[in-house]
Design an enzyme around this catalytic site. Structure first.
Site, short mmCIF file in Angstrom:
data_model
loop_
_atom_site.label_atom_id
_atom_site.label_comp_id
_atom_site.label_asym_id
_atom_site.label_seq_id
_atom_site.Cartn_x
_atom_site.Cartn_y
_atom_site.Cartn_z
N GLY A 100 -34.63 -8.65 13.38
CA GLY A 100 -34.70 -9.49 12.18
C GLY A 100 -34.53 -8.68 10.91
N HIS A 114 -2.92 -31.87 24.49
CA HIS A 114 -3.08 -31.63 25.92
C HIS A 114 -2.18 -30.48 26.33
CE1 HIS A 114 -3.83 -32.45 30.12
NE2 HIS A 114 -2.52 -32.36 30.33
N TYR A 122 -29.17 -12.58 17.18
CA TYR A 122 -27.73 -12.48 16.90
C TYR A 122 -27.20 -11.06 17.12
CZ TYR A 122 -27.25 -16.84 14.07
OH TYR A 122 -27.18 -18.12 13.61
N ILE A 123 -27.84 -10.10 16.42
CA ILE A 123 -27.26 -8.75 16.44
C ILE A 123 -27.44 -8.12 17.81
CG2 ILE A 123 -27.15 -6.50 15.29
CD1 ILE A 123 -28.35 -7.74 12.80
C1 LIG Z 1 -24.81 -6.51 12.05
C2 LIG Z 1 -24.63 -7.79 11.27
C3 LIG Z 1 -23.64 -8.67 11.64
C4 LIG Z 1 -23.46 -9.86 10.92
N1 LIG Z 1 -22.48 -10.71 11.33
C5 LIG Z 1 -22.33 -11.89 10.69
C6 LIG Z 1 -21.32 -12.80 11.11
O1 LIG Z 1 -20.56 -12.55 12.05
N2 LIG Z 1 -21.21 -13.96 10.44
C7 LIG Z 1 -22.04 -14.28 9.40
O2 LIG Z 1 -21.91 -15.38 8.85
N3 LIG Z 1 -23.01 -13.42 8.99
C8 LIG Z 1 -23.16 -12.24 9.60
N4 LIG Z 1 -24.12 -11.37 9.18
C9 LIG Z 1 -24.96 -11.75 8.02
C10 LIG Z 1 -24.23 -11.44 6.70
O3 LIG Z 1 -23.91 -10.07 6.64
C11 LIG Z 1 -25.11 -11.83 5.53
O4 LIG Z 1 -25.48 -13.17 5.64
C12 LIG Z 1 -24.41 -11.62 4.19
O5 LIG Z 1 -23.99 -10.29 4.03
C13 LIG Z 1 -25.35 -12.03 3.05
O6 LIG Z 1 -24.74 -11.79 1.81
P1 LIG Z 1 -25.62 -11.49 0.53
O7 LIG Z 1 -24.66 -11.33 -0.59
O8 LIG Z 1 -26.70 -12.49 0.41
O9 LIG Z 1 -26.36 -10.13 0.83
P2 LIG Z 1 -25.73 -8.68 1.06
O10 LIG Z 1 -24.37 -8.74 1.60
O11 LIG Z 1 -26.75 -7.93 1.82
O12 LIG Z 1 -25.61 -8.09 -0.41
C14 LIG Z 1 -26.74 -7.76 -1.15
C15 LIG Z 1 -26.39 -6.60 -2.07
O13 LIG Z 1 -27.50 -6.39 -2.95
C16 LIG Z 1 -27.64 -5.01 -3.13
N5 LIG Z 1 -29.03 -4.74 -3.57
C17 LIG Z 1 -30.13 -4.63 -2.82
N6 LIG Z 1 -31.19 -4.36 -3.60
C18 LIG Z 1 -30.73 -4.31 -4.87
C19 LIG Z 1 -31.34 -4.06 -6.12
N7 LIG Z 1 -32.63 -3.80 -6.22
N8 LIG Z 1 -30.55 -4.07 -7.21
C20 LIG Z 1 -29.25 -4.34 -7.14
N9 LIG Z 1 -28.61 -4.59 -5.97
C21 LIG Z 1 -29.36 -4.56 -4.85
C22 LIG Z 1 -27.32 -4.41 -1.78
O14 LIG Z 1 -26.95 -3.04 -1.91
C23 LIG Z 1 -26.18 -5.30 -1.32
O15 LIG Z 1 -24.92 -4.75 -1.65
C24 LIG Z 1 -24.30 -10.16 9.83
C25 LIG Z 1 -25.31 -9.26 9.46
C26 LIG Z 1 -25.47 -8.09 10.17
C27 LIG Z 1 -26.54 -7.13 9.74
N1 LIG Z 2 -22.55 -13.94 14.20
C1 LIG Z 2 -23.34 -14.06 13.14
O1 LIG Z 2 -23.26 -14.99 12.35
C2 LIG Z 2 -24.39 -13.01 12.90
C3 LIG Z 2 -24.34 -11.80 13.56
C4 LIG Z 2 -25.34 -10.87 13.31
C5 LIG Z 2 -26.35 -11.15 12.41
N2 LIG Z 2 -26.36 -12.35 11.77
C6 LIG Z 2 -27.45 -12.69 10.84
O2 LIG Z 2 -28.34 -11.60 10.70
C7 LIG Z 2 -29.68 -12.05 10.95
C8 LIG Z 2 -30.49 -10.94 11.52
O3 LIG Z 2 -30.09 -10.69 12.87
P1 LIG Z 2 -31.13 -10.17 13.94
O4 LIG Z 2 -30.48 -10.19 15.27
O5 LIG Z 2 -31.74 -8.92 13.43
O6 LIG Z 2 -32.29 -11.26 13.84
P2 LIG Z 2 -32.60 -12.58 14.69
O7 LIG Z 2 -33.63 -13.29 13.93
O8 LIG Z 2 -31.35 -13.30 15.07
O9 LIG Z 2 -33.22 -12.03 16.06
C9 LIG Z 2 -34.32 -11.16 16.06
C10 LIG Z 2 -34.90 -11.17 17.46
O10 LIG Z 2 -35.80 -10.09 17.54
C11 LIG Z 2 -36.93 -10.51 18.26
N3 LIG Z 2 -38.05 -9.68 17.85
C12 LIG Z 2 -38.62 -9.61 16.63
N4 LIG Z 2 -39.61 -8.70 16.63
C13 LIG Z 2 -39.66 -8.19 17.87
C14 LIG Z 2 -40.47 -7.23 18.49
N5 LIG Z 2 -41.42 -6.58 17.81
N6 LIG Z 2 -40.27 -6.96 19.79
C15 LIG Z 2 -39.30 -7.59 20.49
N7 LIG Z 2 -38.50 -8.52 19.96
C16 LIG Z 2 -38.67 -8.81 18.66
C17 LIG Z 2 -37.11 -11.97 17.90
O11 LIG Z 2 -37.83 -12.64 18.92
C18 LIG Z 2 -35.67 -12.44 17.80
O12 LIG Z 2 -35.19 -12.96 19.00
C19 LIG Z 2 -29.52 -13.23 11.88
O13 LIG Z 2 -30.60 -14.11 11.77
C20 LIG Z 2 -28.24 -13.86 11.43
O14 LIG Z 2 -28.52 -14.82 10.45
C21 LIG Z 2 -25.40 -13.28 12.01
#
Ligand SMILES: Cc1cc2nc3c(=O)[nH]c(=O)nc-3n(C[C@H](O)[C@H](O)[C@H](O)COP(=O)(O)OP(=O)(O)OC[C@H]3O[C@@H](n4cnc5c(N)ncnc54)[C@H](O)[C@@H]3O)c2cc1C
Ligand SMILES: NC(=O)c1ccc[n+]([C@@H]2O[C@H](COP(=O)([O-])OP(=O)(O)OC[C@H]3O[C@@H](n4cnc5c(N)ncnc54)[C@H](O)[C@@H]3O)[C@@H](O)[C@H]2O)c1
Length: 457
Positions: A269, A443, A183-184
């Site tokens: 990941g 349409h 994804y990322i």
């Molecule tokens: C680059 C990127 C792009 C993404 N884009 C999308 C997208 O377009 N659409 C989508 O659906 N998802 C997307 N995601 C995934 C999405 O961000 C997560 O699924 C979502 O934020 C999960 O929410 P959460 O509350 O479970 O965790 P988080 O949002 O990670 O919140 C967890 C919180 O727990 C806190 N925490 C950690 N450890 C502790 C501790 N020991 N004590 C207390 N607090 C702690 C952290 O500081 C954090 O604030 C993306 C992720 C990334 C990295």
């Molecule tokens: N649009 C969205 O909803 C969105 C956007 C960004 C992230 N996310 C969430 O964040 C999660 C994490 O995103 P991500 O892109 O880090 O994980 P991902 O699981 O989507 O992809 C990780 C990729 O890294 C590859 N990989 C792992 N280890 C490797 C290595 N050693 N060498 C080469 N390739 C390797 C895997 O084969 C895989 O294709 C996603 O699974 C998704 O759920 C969602």
């Protein structure tokens, strides 16, 4: 157990993590004593280093791409200049105050105490945060995930980024090697590559976004191969520092292959933050990847302790974390008890092409021995797709031949994340594909491609 029992502060509810966890305190809880433990910014990954900043950046890429493709219809644009400070600055000038306001609001609420140091269990129901001890009958764990950085020889000698830092670069890099074609990787390659950074996108697998339906992953990989340097089947061996950047040494099908770039980005990941919660002193169970195990009510193996979101879910998606948070809130308030429904776990990848999916892939149907029929319809076969000179995008549907229920839908192309939504709704409410096709489709809107695919089943 802490020796001085009187030091343990008693709450009605403790929330660990103010990402999606910050949704849980609702006005109905105003008479409760609530603790929120959040060591970082309120709003979590999605707001501060995930969905929102990435989509704000991707919007800039979309503007560039749209202009660039104008020539297909006789509209010629010249890209005069990109103001990196404005593109990136816009994001943080808007997001950072939202996170600060979120924290300030919670701190201002008299029934809520915010603890700003990481939470860790010191006993089954006792949490420590910065020397404070807290307890409650009900605890919600929403501590999320963090990026995985592979253990690699030489990594201690080179600078590198993860998604936590890459969106705050002060200047646009000339080149970037991205490890991870999920994804990322797909989204960041699109953003940086469209704006002119030379991108090498690397995955150890045979295709990019390989968990998508095979037809989608294949077309996506081909489209990215036309835009960027793509390295598949690549095993990282080591990294080394070079003048002005980093070289990553790979083994690709037994052959050495080096890539040098100004910036190294790991997006391979994410792993759950469960290891930082000291769950070993509790009976809370995890799987072998550190994901906290829950039932369909988001309950862990310890009564009264819930877990949700990226920490516990099969899906690392914000809309799923939100749905799970709402589910927990309803249970805490004693509302109707029913198992959570994931509605086929829809998701979208905001690359170019855009991808959206719900339900099972054809590969999963085969693996699970589920009887199925499929229909694939190209955007080009509808008026709007044809008008926009689209040649490759498609909608692929998978349905049960007996019940005529939709099992999965996979879309690759413009507006995929929007086109999928009526199918998600139809699936949720148990409509057959024939019923979904009976709706009047405007349409000549692009949604006609969905109608035609349904009619073809
Ligand atoms: C680059 C990127 C792009 C993404 N884009 C999308 C997208 O377009 N659409 C989508 O659906 N998802 C997307 N995601 C995934 C999405 O961000 C997560 O699924 C979502 O934020 C999960 O929410 P959460 O509350 O479970 O965790 P988080 O949002 O990670 O919140 C967890 C919180 O727990 C806190 N925490 C950690 N450890 C502790 C501790 N020991 N004590 C207390 N607090 C702690 C952290 O500081 C954090 O604030 C993306 C992720 C990334 C990295
Ligand atoms: N649009 C969205 O909803 C969105 C956007 C960004 C992230 N996310 C969430 O964040 C999660 C994490 O995103 P991500 O892109 O880090 O994980 P991902 O699981 O989507 O992809 C990780 C990729 O890294 C590859 N990989 C792992 N280890 C490797 C290595 N050693 N060498 C080469 N390739 C390797 C895997 O084969 C895989 O294709 C996603 O699974 C998704 O759920 C969602």
């Amino acid at each position: 157990m802490p020796s001085q029992q009187e030091d343990v502060q008693q709450f009605d509810l403790i929330i660990v993590g103010a990402g999606s966890g910050n949704m849980i305190p609702v006005p109905e809880m105003e008479t409760w004593r609530l603790a929120i433990v959040e060591p970082d910014k309120f709003g979590g990954t999605c707001l501060n280093r995930g969905c929102i900043p990435s989509k704000m950046l991707l919007y800039a890429a979309e503007v560039v791409e749209t202009a660039r493709h104008g020539e297909k219809v006789g509209v010629y644009h010249k890209l005069e200049r990109l103001d990196w400070q404005r593109i990136v600055g816009r994001v943080w000038q808007r997001i950072d105050p939202i996170a600060e306001a979120g924290a300030a609001y919670r701190k201002s609420q008299p029934h809520i105490t915010v603890f700003e140091q990481p939470a860790r269990f010191v006993d089954e129901r006792v949490i420590e945060s910065g020397g404070h001890l807290l307890t409650a009958d009900r605890i919600v764990l929403g501590a999320g995930t963090r990026p995985v950085v592979p253990d690699l020889p030489g990594l201690d000698q080179v600078p590198y980024h993860t998604s936590d830092t890459i969106m705050r670069l002060e200047a646009q890099p000339a080149s970037m090697v991205i490890i991870g074609g999920g994804y990322i990787g797909a989204e960041m390659a699109h953003f940086f590559g469209t704006l002119g950074t030379h991108v090498t996108l690397v995955d150890r697998g045979a295709a990019l976004i390989k968990n998508e339906d095979e037809a989608v992953a294949q077309l996506f990989t081909e489209a990215y191969q036309r835009r960027f340097d793509i390295l598949l089947h690549a095993q990282m061996q080591r990294v080394s520092r070079v003048d002005g950047g980093v070289t990553v040494h790979f083994d690709v099908n037994g052959q050495p292959h080096d890539v040098t770039a100004e910036i190294l980005l790991f997006v391979a990941g994410r792993r759950p933050n469960s290891d930082r919660l000291n769950l070993a002193v509790t009976e809370v169970e995890m799987d072998d990847r550190g994901r906290v195990l829950t039932n369909a009510f988001m309950e862990t193996s310890v009564p009264g302790i819930y877990a949700f979101g990226d920490l516990a879910s099969r899906y690392q998606l914000k809309h799923i974390a939100n749905a799970e948070a709402r589910h927990i809130t309803a249970q805490l308030l004693g509302e109707d008890r029913h198992p959570i429904a994931y509605d086929g776990a829809p998701h979208a990848i905001f690359g170019n092409p855009q991808v959206a999916s719900v339900g099972i892939t054809e590969r999963q149907a085969v693996a699970q021995g589920i009887p199925y029929i499929t229909a694939t319809r190209k955007y080009a076969e509808t008026a709007y797709g044809w008008a926009s000179e689209d040649t490759e995008s498609f909608v692929k549907l998978i349905a049960d031949p007996e019940t005529r229920l939709l099992l999965g839908a996979h879309i690759i192309g413009p507006h995929a994340s929007l086109l999928i939504q009526p199918l998600v709704q139809g699936m949720k409410y148990g409509q057959t594909v024939d019923q979904m096709a009976q709706v009047i489709y405007i349409h000549p809107a692009l949604t006609e491609v969905v109608e035609q695919a349904l009619l073809e089943l």
